[in-house]
Design an enzyme around this catalytic site. Structure first.
Site, short mmCIF file in Angstrom:
data_model
loop_
_atom_site.label_atom_id
_atom_site.label_comp_id
_atom_site.label_asym_id
_atom_site.label_seq_id
_atom_site.Cartn_x
_atom_site.Cartn_y
_atom_site.Cartn_z
N ALA A 80 0.90 -0.87 -0.39
CA ALA A 80 -0.27 0.03 -0.12
C ALA A 80 0.97 0.82 0.09
O ALA A 80 0.35 2.38 -0.50
CB ALA A 80 -1.22 0.10 1.20
N THR A 81 1.79 0.77 0.69
CA THR A 81 3.09 2.92 0.56
C THR A 81 3.21 2.53 -1.08
O THR A 81 3.45 4.35 -1.33
CB THR A 81 4.20 1.93 1.20
OG1 THR A 81 3.61 1.82 2.57
CG2 THR A 81 5.52 2.78 1.15
N ASN A 160 -4.88 4.05 11.88
CA ASN A 160 -4.37 2.75 12.12
C ASN A 160 -3.72 3.07 13.59
O ASN A 160 -3.01 1.92 14.10
CB ASN A 160 -3.11 2.76 11.34
CG ASN A 160 -2.06 3.92 10.54
OD1 ASN A 160 -2.68 4.76 10.86
ND2 ASN A 160 -0.82 3.63 10.93
N GLN A 188 -7.32 0.02 6.64
CA GLN A 188 -6.82 0.16 7.67
C GLN A 188 -9.33 -0.77 7.73
O GLN A 188 -9.74 -1.12 9.00
CB GLN A 188 -6.61 0.16 8.72
CG GLN A 188 -5.13 0.86 9.11
CD GLN A 188 -5.07 -0.62 10.17
OE1 GLN A 188 -5.62 -1.33 10.36
NE2 GLN A 188 -3.44 -0.68 10.03
N SER A 205 -4.01 -3.48 1.04
CA SER A 205 -3.10 -3.87 1.61
C SER A 205 -3.32 -5.25 1.87
O SER A 205 -4.25 -5.92 2.58
CB SER A 205 -1.73 -3.08 2.38
OG SER A 205 -1.00 -4.26 2.86
N HIS A 207 -1.82 -7.53 3.68
CA HIS A 207 -0.90 -8.38 4.98
C HIS A 207 -2.30 -7.85 6.43
O HIS A 207 -2.04 -8.54 6.96
CB HIS A 207 -0.27 -8.52 4.99
CG HIS A 207 0.54 -6.69 5.62
ND1 HIS A 207 0.59 -6.21 6.64
CD2 HIS A 207 0.88 -5.74 4.90
CE1 HIS A 207 1.14 -5.19 6.87
NE2 HIS A 207 1.73 -4.75 5.43
N THR A 243 7.16 -7.83 -13.09
CA THR A 243 6.62 -9.51 -13.02
C THR A 243 6.04 -10.03 -11.76
O THR A 243 5.78 -9.39 -10.87
CB THR A 243 7.24 -10.40 -13.30
OG1 THR A 243 8.47 -10.14 -14.36
CG2 THR A 243 6.83 -11.80 -13.01
N CYS A 326 6.32 5.30 17.21
CA CYS A 326 7.01 6.77 15.87
C CYS A 326 8.29 5.41 14.75
O CYS A 326 8.24 4.95 15.62
CB CYS A 326 7.35 7.60 16.60
SG CYS A 326 8.83 7.17 17.67
N1 PLP Z 1 -1.52 2.96 5.56
C1 PLP Z 1 -1.99 2.49 6.36
C2 PLP Z 1 -3.55 3.16 7.45
C3 PLP Z 1 -1.26 1.90 7.31
O1 PLP Z 1 -1.74 1.14 8.05
C4 PLP Z 1 0.11 1.35 6.47
C5 PLP Z 1 0.16 -0.25 7.15
O2 PLP Z 1 0.76 0.69 8.39
C6 PLP Z 1 0.53 1.05 5.20
C7 PLP Z 1 -0.68 2.62 4.77
C8 PLP Z 1 0.86 0.67 4.26
O3 PLP Z 1 0.50 -0.34 4.26
P1 PLP Z 1 1.79 -1.65 3.74
O4 PLP Z 1 2.35 -1.79 4.93
O5 PLP Z 1 1.09 -2.17 3.06
O6 PLP Z 1 3.09 -0.53 2.78
#
Ligand code: PLP
Length: 383
Positions: A80-81, A160, A188, A205, A207, A243, A326
């Site tokens: 997701a990042t 989160n 989330q 995401s 996971h 890929t 943090c």
């Molecule tokens: N955004 C939120 C609200 C999250 O809780 C997280 C993960 O901690 C992320 C983005 C980032 O997700 P990823 O671990 O898939 O990069």
């Protein structure tokens, strides 16, 4: 469900569902053949490659159904990042040059805030809106800031750290009223609360929904495609090269299918755990963030004067986290708790308990009672 074991530890009570979720057994089973036997490149035209490509399309459909929005499709990413970086940078790159402004909120994840800061360093005009003590954005603040220079408004669905739910539908409508796009970090929220109609871009995401790590996705409304961020072989309609991993995509799809099918059961379970946790806690704990607009699988609380880091160190077989965690490990309280107006001292007393599908009521009672008495002991010693 097998017991969740920590590294080298005995049985652990896992209460850190916002950090990551246990992989569902159904997900592991679905991934297994794609790890062990089926190694073909899904972008190659061989029979095996086509089989892998078809499995990826099934997974894409499962993720899109879990997101539940019409008029768009999903591109898989590495996290997701990555999806959030791509959405922000690629939207600014595509936008009309007069639209060089981003509006976001002080309590967003670092994947949004740090990307926005980076863009600000490149000359983009950045506005970071505050939240109230309940963690919610005041829509009047957003309305006041909006103008025709805004390219994108980025706000997360479920926070989160504190679990509060922002009014995404209303925020998207306001963003659209000035011609801006709306990006929603629904990491989330996926599978837990409805994703409201409105956003043009949605990051998710695997996971966080009992899927594998290393795969995320960006849902993109047709016509809102950001400029490509990763260049190369032209996969994902030329938007995101690289890929794809059939195993990761299939795992994400299986996890998404499960959250869709189990939505009501998972919801009821979390509600029960929330009530159980709340009734086991003594009255001295204070909840962070709105008590009405929140997801109940996140209990972020503090007891003034308690040293949360010591609590975690004293209770090593319970996996929970500092509300004040943090990213950099610098020891500074989290930007989210500061944004709520907590003092640094109170922020150091915050803990986050995250629970869900595989948490039992017995686990939550045991964990909460032990956390509560460890906190009480600290207070008694200090008194
Ligand atoms: N955004 C939120 C609200 C999250 O809780 C997280 C993960 O901690 C992320 C983005 C980032 O997700 P990823 O671990 O898939 O990069």
């Amino acid at each position: 469900m097998v017991a969740h074991r920590g590294p080298g530890a005995g049985r652990m009570i896992y209460l850190d569902y916002q950090a990551t979720t246990p992989v569902a057994p159904e997900v592991a089973a679905a991934m297994q053949p794609w790890i062990a036997d089926k190694f073909a490149n899904p972008h190659s035209p061989s029979t095996w490659g086509r089989e892998a490509a078809a499995a990826i399309e099934v997974a894409r459909d499962q993720v899109e159904r879990a997101i539940g929005l019409e008029g768009g499709s999903v591109a898989f990413t590495g996290s997701a990042t990555e999806a959030l970086n791509w959405a922000l940078k690629g939207t600014l790159e595509r936008a009309d040059k007069r639209r060089n402004r981003i509006i976001t909120v002080a309590t967003e994840h670092a994947a949004v805030l740090d990307t926005c800061e980076w863009l600000a360093g490149q000359g983009i005009d950045l506005t970071v809106l505050p939240v109230g003590p309940d963690g919610l954005l005041d829509l009047a603040d957003l309305e006041r800031e909006l103008d025709e220079r805004v390219a994108v408004v980025a706000v997360m669905l479920v926070n989160n750290e504190i679990g509060v739910i922002q009014p995404i539908g209303e925020i998207a409508a306001l963003a659209h009223s000035c011609g801006a796009l709306m990006l929603c970090d629904a990491v989330q929220g996926l599978g837990r609360v409805d994703i409201p109609v409105g956003p043009d871009l949605v990051a998710v995401s695997a996971h966080k929904i009992h899927g594998p790590k290393g795969i995320g996705a960006l849902w993109i409304r047709g016509g809102a495609e950001p400029a490509p961020f990763i260049h190369g072989g032209g996969q994902e309609r030329g938007l995101r090269s690289g890929t794809l991993s059939p195993a990761l995509c299939v795992g994400f799809g299986a996890a998404a299918k499960l959250v869709s099918e189990r939505r009501a059961i998972d919801h009821e379970h979390v509600e029960r755990l929330w009530i159980t946790a709340g009734s086991s806690l003594m009255t001295d704990w204070v909840i962070n963030g709105s008590t009405t607009q929140r997801y109940h699988g996140n209990l972020n609380i503090y007891w003034p004067g308690v040293d949360a880091a010591r609590l975690i160190a004293d209770l090593r077989d319970i996996a929970f986290s500092l509300g004040s965690a943090c990213a950099s490990g610098s020891g500074r309280p989290s930007h989210v708790l500061r944004a709520l107006g907590l003092s640094d001292r109170d922020a150091r007393s915050c803990i986050r308990l995250g629970f869900g599908r595989y948490t039992t009521e017995a686990e939550i009672i045991d964990a909460v009672n032990r956390i509560d008495s460890a906190a009480r002991q600290q207070r008694d010693i200090a008194a």
